[in-house]
Write an enzyme that holds these catalytic residues in place. Structure first.
Site, short mmCIF file in Angstrom:
data_model
loop_
_atom_site.label_atom_id
_atom_site.label_comp_id
_atom_site.label_asym_id
_atom_site.label_seq_id
_atom_site.Cartn_x
_atom_site.Cartn_y
_atom_site.Cartn_z
N ASP A 10 5.06 1.94 -3.41
CA ASP A 10 4.30 1.92 -4.65
C ASP A 10 4.22 0.49 -5.20
OD1 ASP A 10 4.84 2.11 -7.91
OD2 ASP A 10 3.23 3.40 -7.17
N GLY A 11 3.02 0.04 -5.52
CA GLY A 11 2.84 -1.34 -5.98
C GLY A 11 3.55 -1.64 -7.28
N ASP A 68 -6.33 -4.46 -5.66
CA ASP A 68 -7.47 -3.77 -5.06
C ASP A 68 -7.17 -2.28 -5.04
OD1 ASP A 68 -9.79 -3.15 -3.72
OD2 ASP A 68 -9.03 -3.73 -1.75
N GLU A 111 0.85 -1.20 0.00
CA GLU A 111 0.00 0.00 0.00
C GLU A 111 0.88 1.24 0.00
OE1 GLU A 111 -2.51 2.76 -0.15
OE2 GLU A 111 -3.52 0.82 0.09
#
Length: 297
Positions: free
Chosen positions: A149-150, A169, A118
């Site tokens: 950061d994903g 998500d 997240e």
């Protein structure tokens, strides 16, 4: 201390309006009290108590969850891929700082590790304060959190080919979440999965709002994955009452539509409020006009 205000709350009503995502319509909720209204490092965050939907989390003007109906989305985006996989052990969640997906993941005894990535810690902290039934998952010993950061996490991921399931998500494709709706992102997901791995992503749109954009996203996924299916769940607090999900399999022989694992009917009733094995398969059945567009040869 002065009473909190927010530009999207007027005369006691929250208004979700987006001419780009759902032109010509809007969604409103009656507000009892604003609980939090401030911009984090990454996005505008609003939390309010509604009169009928419980506490509501809003990011950049778009409803993410309400206490009344969040379980529908959380359960479908989680249990569809988990029950379609023969033996899921490691799950990666990109986004989902409210903790709802994590809550559902750890209901599966076979899970050994659930990693959440997240970017905005403020979402996690506010969820712990205002969404306790979702954020309680952070207390589970199988859960680990990476604050970053994903997209960057996947680029630098040392566990390539290690994940059984990856769940995206994210918020809608604006601001920090824009990169999660592109071919380059799905290539990173593909590399992070093992040979039987499954990815499921929030598709932002649904067949009623922007079918062509949904088709474009499916096309992006099909450039990378051999198996791509669109399914959906019904949830009243998402504009038009439905949200689509994009489910992708790395193994060409995988059956995403029919769950390979299941629990007893008694356990379904105990563990889930929305998901069951019948609705798993039914969620992939699209109306004729939408099926003609999304699944055309």
């Amino acid at each position: 201390m002065s009473e909190l205000t927010h530009p999207l709350i007027v005369d006691g009503w929250f208004r979700e309006i987006s001419d780009e995502s759902f032109p010509g319509q809007a969604f409103t909720l009656r507000v009892e009290k604003i609980l939090y209204a401030k911009r984090s490092e990454f996005q505008d965050i609003l939390v309010f108590k509604s009169t009928d939907f419980g506490n509501v989390l809003v990011l950049d003007g778009m409803i993410q969850v309400t206490e009344r109906d969040e379980f529908a989305y959380q359960e479908m985006i989680t249990h569809v891929p988990l029950f379609a996989h023969p033996n899921p052990k490691r799950v990666l969640v990109i986004g989902g700082g409210d903790g709802g997906v994590l809550r559902e993941i750890v209901k599966h005894d076979c899970i050994e590790r659930a990693t959440l990535v997240e970017i905005d810690d403020m979402v996690i902290q506010l969820s712990k304060k205002y969404l306790p039934n979702m954020s309680k998952s952070y207390e589970n010993e199988k859960v680990e959190v990476k604050l970053c950061d994903g997209f960057k996490y996947l680029k630098e991921c040392k566990d390539k080919g290690e994940y059984d399931i990856i769940i995206t998500d994210s918020s809608d494709p604006d601001g920090p979440a824009e990169a999660f709706f592109q071919e380059s992102y799905y290539k990173l997901l593909y590399d992070a999965l093992n040979e039987d791995g499954i990815v499921i992503s929030m598709a932002s749109e649904n067949v009623w709002l922007n079918l062509e954009k949904l088709k474009k996203l499916k096309n992006e996924c099909e450039k990378v994955f051999p198996v791509v299916k669109t399914n959906y769940c019904m949830i009243p607090s998402y504009t038009s009452g439905q949200i689509s999900l994009m489910c992708c399999g790395k193994n060409v022989n995988i059956d995403l539509v029919n769950p390979i694992r299941s629990v007893s009917q008694e356990d379904e009733k105990r563990l889930f409020k929305y998901y069951n094995k019948k609705i798993h398969s039914a969620s992939f059945v699209l109306p004729t006009w939408a099926d003609n567009v999304l699944n055309e040869s």
